[in-house]
Design a protein around this motif. Sequence first.
Motif, PDB file in Angstrom:
ATOM      1  N   PHE A   1     -51.137   4.439 -70.285  1.00 22.00           N
ATOM      2  CA  PHE A   1     -49.899   5.212 -70.493  1.00 22.00           C
ATOM      3  C   PHE A   1     -50.313   6.639 -70.853  1.00 22.00           C
ATOM      4  O   PHE A   1     -51.439   6.876 -71.325  1.00 22.00           O
ATOM      5  CB  PHE A   1     -49.038   4.572 -71.598  1.00 22.00           C
ATOM      6  N   GLY A   2     -49.450   7.585 -70.608  1.00 21.36           N
ATOM      7  CA  GLY A   2     -49.632   8.937 -71.143  1.00 21.36           C
ATOM      8  C   GLY A   2     -50.868   9.685 -70.683  1.00 21.36           C
ATOM      9  O   GLY A   2     -51.385  10.520 -71.430  1.00 21.36           O
ATOM     10  N   GLY A   3     -51.368   9.386 -69.471  1.00 16.03           N
ATOM     11  CA  GLY A   3     -52.462  10.170 -68.894  1.00 16.03           C
ATOM     12  C   GLY A   3     -53.706  10.202 -69.762  1.00 16.03           C
ATOM     13  O   GLY A   3     -54.115   9.179 -70.319  1.00 16.03           O
TER      14      GLY A   3
ATOM     15  N   PHE B   1     -47.968  -1.691 -79.128  1.00 15.23           N
ATOM     16  CA  PHE B   1     -47.891  -1.453 -77.680  1.00 15.23           C
ATOM     17  C   PHE B   1     -49.271  -1.410 -77.043  1.00 15.23           C
ATOM     18  O   PHE B   1     -50.261  -1.066 -77.689  1.00 15.23           O
ATOM     19  CB  PHE B   1     -47.111  -0.173 -77.371  1.00 15.23           C
TER      20      PHE B   1
ATOM     21  N   LYS C   1     -54.275  11.322 -72.661  1.00 14.88           N
ATOM     22  CA  LYS C   1     -54.115  10.996 -74.084  1.00 14.88           C
ATOM     23  C   LYS C   1     -54.153   9.477 -74.291  1.00 14.88           C
ATOM     24  O   LYS C   1     -54.824   8.981 -75.201  1.00 14.88           O
ATOM     25  CB  LYS C   1     -52.813  11.594 -74.630  1.00 14.88           C
TER      26      LYS C   1
ATOM     27  N   PHE D   1     -44.583  -0.901 -84.795  1.00 19.05           N
ATOM     28  CA  PHE D   1     -44.724  -0.845 -83.331  1.00 19.05           C
ATOM     29  C   PHE D   1     -46.001  -1.538 -82.931  1.00 19.05           C
ATOM     30  O   PHE D   1     -46.930  -1.690 -83.736  1.00 19.05           O
ATOM     31  CB  PHE D   1     -44.626   0.575 -82.781  1.00 19.05           C
TER      32      PHE D   1
ATOM     33  N   PHE E   1     -45.338  13.002 -75.717  1.00 24.41           N
ATOM     34  CA  PHE E   1     -46.060  12.493 -74.540  1.00 24.41           C
ATOM     35  C   PHE E   1     -45.797  10.982 -74.462  1.00 24.41           C
ATOM     36  O   PHE E   1     -45.456  10.343 -75.472  1.00 24.41           O
ATOM     37  CB  PHE E   1     -47.568  12.794 -74.658  1.00 24.41           C
ATOM     38  N   GLY E   2     -45.920  10.423 -73.269  1.00 24.12           N
ATOM     39  CA  GLY E   2     -45.925   8.961 -73.124  1.00 24.12           C
ATOM     40  C   GLY E   2     -44.679   8.231 -73.578  1.00 24.12           C
ATOM     41  O   GLY E   2     -44.771   7.073 -73.996  1.00 24.12           O
TER      42      GLY E   2
ATOM     43  N   THR F   1     -49.123  14.786 -80.247  1.00 23.45           N
ATOM     44  CA  THR F   1     -48.298  13.700 -79.721  1.00 23.45           C
ATOM     45  C   THR F   1     -47.052  14.245 -79.029  1.00 23.45           C
ATOM     46  O   THR F   1     -46.279  13.477 -78.455  1.00 23.45           O
ATOM     47  CB  THR F   1     -47.902  12.707 -80.837  1.00 23.45           C
ATOM     48  N   SER F   2     -46.846  15.555 -79.057  1.00 25.73           N
ATOM     49  CA  SER F   2     -45.821  16.160 -78.189  1.00 25.73           C
ATOM     50  C   SER F   2     -46.388  16.246 -76.774  1.00 25.73           C
ATOM     51  O   SER F   2     -47.600  16.185 -76.570  1.00 25.73           O
ATOM     52  CB  SER F   2     -45.448  17.560 -78.695  1.00 25.73           C
ATOM     53  N   ALA F   3     -45.481  16.349 -75.779  1.00 24.18           N
ATOM     54  CA  ALA F   3     -45.925  16.385 -74.380  1.00 24.18           C
ATOM     55  C   ALA F   3     -46.833  17.574 -74.135  1.00 24.18           C
ATOM     56  O   ALA F   3     -47.732  17.519 -73.289  1.00 24.18           O
ATOM     57  CB  ALA F   3     -44.712  16.432 -73.451  1.00 24.18           C
TER      58      ALA F   3
ATOM     59  N   LYS G   1     -43.865   5.234 -76.499  1.00 24.37           N
ATOM     60  CA  LYS G   1     -45.144   4.985 -77.172  1.00 24.37           C
ATOM     61  C   LYS G   1     -45.609   6.241 -77.922  1.00 24.37           C
ATOM     62  O   LYS G   1     -46.024   6.169 -79.079  1.00 24.37           O
ATOM     63  CB  LYS G   1     -46.206   4.521 -76.172  1.00 24.37           C
ATOM     64  N   GLY G   2     -45.525   7.386 -77.250  1.00 23.65           N
ATOM     65  CA  GLY G   2     -45.893   8.634 -77.926  1.00 23.65           C
ATOM     66  C   GLY G   2     -44.964   8.909 -79.099  1.00 23.65           C
ATOM     67  O   GLY G   2     -45.396   9.420 -80.149  1.00 23.65           O
TER      68      GLY G   2
END
Lengths: 335, 335
Positions: free
Chosen positions: A223-225, A176, A227, A174, B223-224, B178-180, B227-228
């Motif tokens: 991305f993702g706030g 990104f 984090k 990946f 999350f994200g 990496t979880s929301a 990408k996450g």
Amino acid sequence: MIQLTLEQARELAQKILRGNGFSEPHVQAVSATVLAGERDGCASHGLYRVLGCVSSLKAGKVVADADPEVIDQAPALVRVDAKGGFSQLAFQAGLPVLVEKARQCGIAALAINRCVHFSALWVEIEALTEAGLVAFAFTPSHAWVAPAGGSKPVFGTNPIAFGWPRAGHNPFIFDFATSAIARGEIELHRRAGKPIPLGWGIDQHGQPSTDAEAVMNGAMLTFGGHKGSALAAMVELIAGPLIGDLTSAESLAYDAGSKSSPYHGELIVVIDPRRFLGEATDEHLARAEAMFESIQGQGARLPSQRRYEARARSAEQGVQIPQALYDDLKALIAD
Amino acid sequence: MIQLTLEQARELAQKILRGNGFSEPHVQAVSATVLAGERDGCASHGLYRVLGCVSSLKAGKVVADADPEVIDQAPALVRVDAKGGFSQLAFQAGLPVLVEKARQCGIAALAINRCVHFSALWVEIEALTEAGLVAFAFTPSHAWVAPAGGSKPVFGTNPIAFGWPRAGHNPFIFDFATSAIARGEIELHRRAGKPIPLGWGIDQHGQPSTDAEAVMNGAMLTFGGHKGSALAAMVELIAGPLIGDLTSAESLAYDAGSKSSPYHGELIVVIDPRRFLGEATDEHLARAEAMFESIQGQGARLPSQRRYEARARSAEQGVQIPQALYDDLKALIAD
């Protein structure tokens, strides 16, 4: 659209780069990565980038014949001073030393310094997975992205790339941006006069905005706030000060409005699975395959799947580029 | 709420761990990290975790007197076989070797294998930044999280942590799942009968859901977005098969419904800035400080700020824990 074979696309890129004064090693190294981008359906890192190579050169922001210097920094560290040239040739120069150090020490890092950078990181990651290594790459860009909770640009689009070698399969890769979206996407919306989705950026007053121009003059978001913002900060640190190179803010200041590709550094880290796993390597890599199967078996895609599909298509059918891009490229061929 | 001094909190944890049969080195190592969590306002990694230590032991899922074995794997790689004990003592055993290898080689990695893991990664990262190193840590957990585009759990909550040493300041550290959201948050909503926000998870049919119970029986989300999800896959690979240890799916299968802490591995990577930067180290680290100032100067927070504020408060005032937790803990003290 103009149809080109892969060989025609390569020749077009090489003819332009050579004709505009890049040394032959740079012509070869740069054309290989833009061809890889075009071939894999990443038009934003394809032939289009040749325009930027030439404009960066005309703006005096890249050294056309830079000869990268490889510095053996420590048992597991190698640095390449790109001397103001494009990053691709510097990566090539450092690659064999990096691979050797990883095989020797188990883990190793390559810092590319003082390079002009525009290439997709996955191209480099792929060279490392081909050597059987697990690989990570990081680079800052230009300071366009605000930190979470802030309103002013600090970070670049700061990509993170990762690769995992797979026997008998294309590698898991990946690559990104840690920004919510590529800056080029916002620019495309601006040109088309179209609104952008909420979440891509904020205006100069820090307010969420769907106006592409307002966001380009304000700040993009990660991305993702918080984090994603933390990851963007990490990329600044490890591919900036840690390797003695510029942050995205410093790189943008150096650019001084010329809109050239960023001038800074890149950090690559590799691990040799065989040094961790020894004779059990194949057994453990097979367990990774089981995880890939559990992802694909439920209909989800692996990150690099779309690129590999495009690659297979391009191998048969060649590539297509817009007539306008083709005309712009042709105009750069010196008579 | 029950008010405890830091010393009382430490003694409480140690008395329980000791009384339930953990060896003295494990009592010391585990109590230090749960005290750090409580002190820094991370109740989810604080004294509450002592309950899980004892239940994991009663379920036969942790070895109370495991003696970690340090294996010098390669010039820049060290492994510690935790032998089924908690990770903290294994980390302590590997730490001096890891630091020495990083100073020698420039970059080094520590794999902890066969450990039972419940501690926050930032505690370990902080030990490494105190040694002047840049540090990364990764660990899988139990397979509760679906990949982007999928509907069935594959990944754990798979945290990523990073630390950057700062002269005269607390280190820059982040540590996030990496979880929301943390699984514990969903559990808290379930207990309270409250709906969860959209985006945290999906039900067993793969549909977005605000029902905590449905999501706990379905799958959490990363999350994200994609990408996450890519980062979660990376953590599985590099802290699982790469180091010869279990993925989150394998770890959950091993748990066999006992609801113990995950049994698997952890990967830590460190870089010595002085090996990259030599005499220019201070100059380049000062440029990192300029970036931190540009973040804080616009009113945004650094990732670890809240924890350091809690730490300062706890040093003066001690900590407060709920009466119910205090009662549960007291009940574990062997007569």
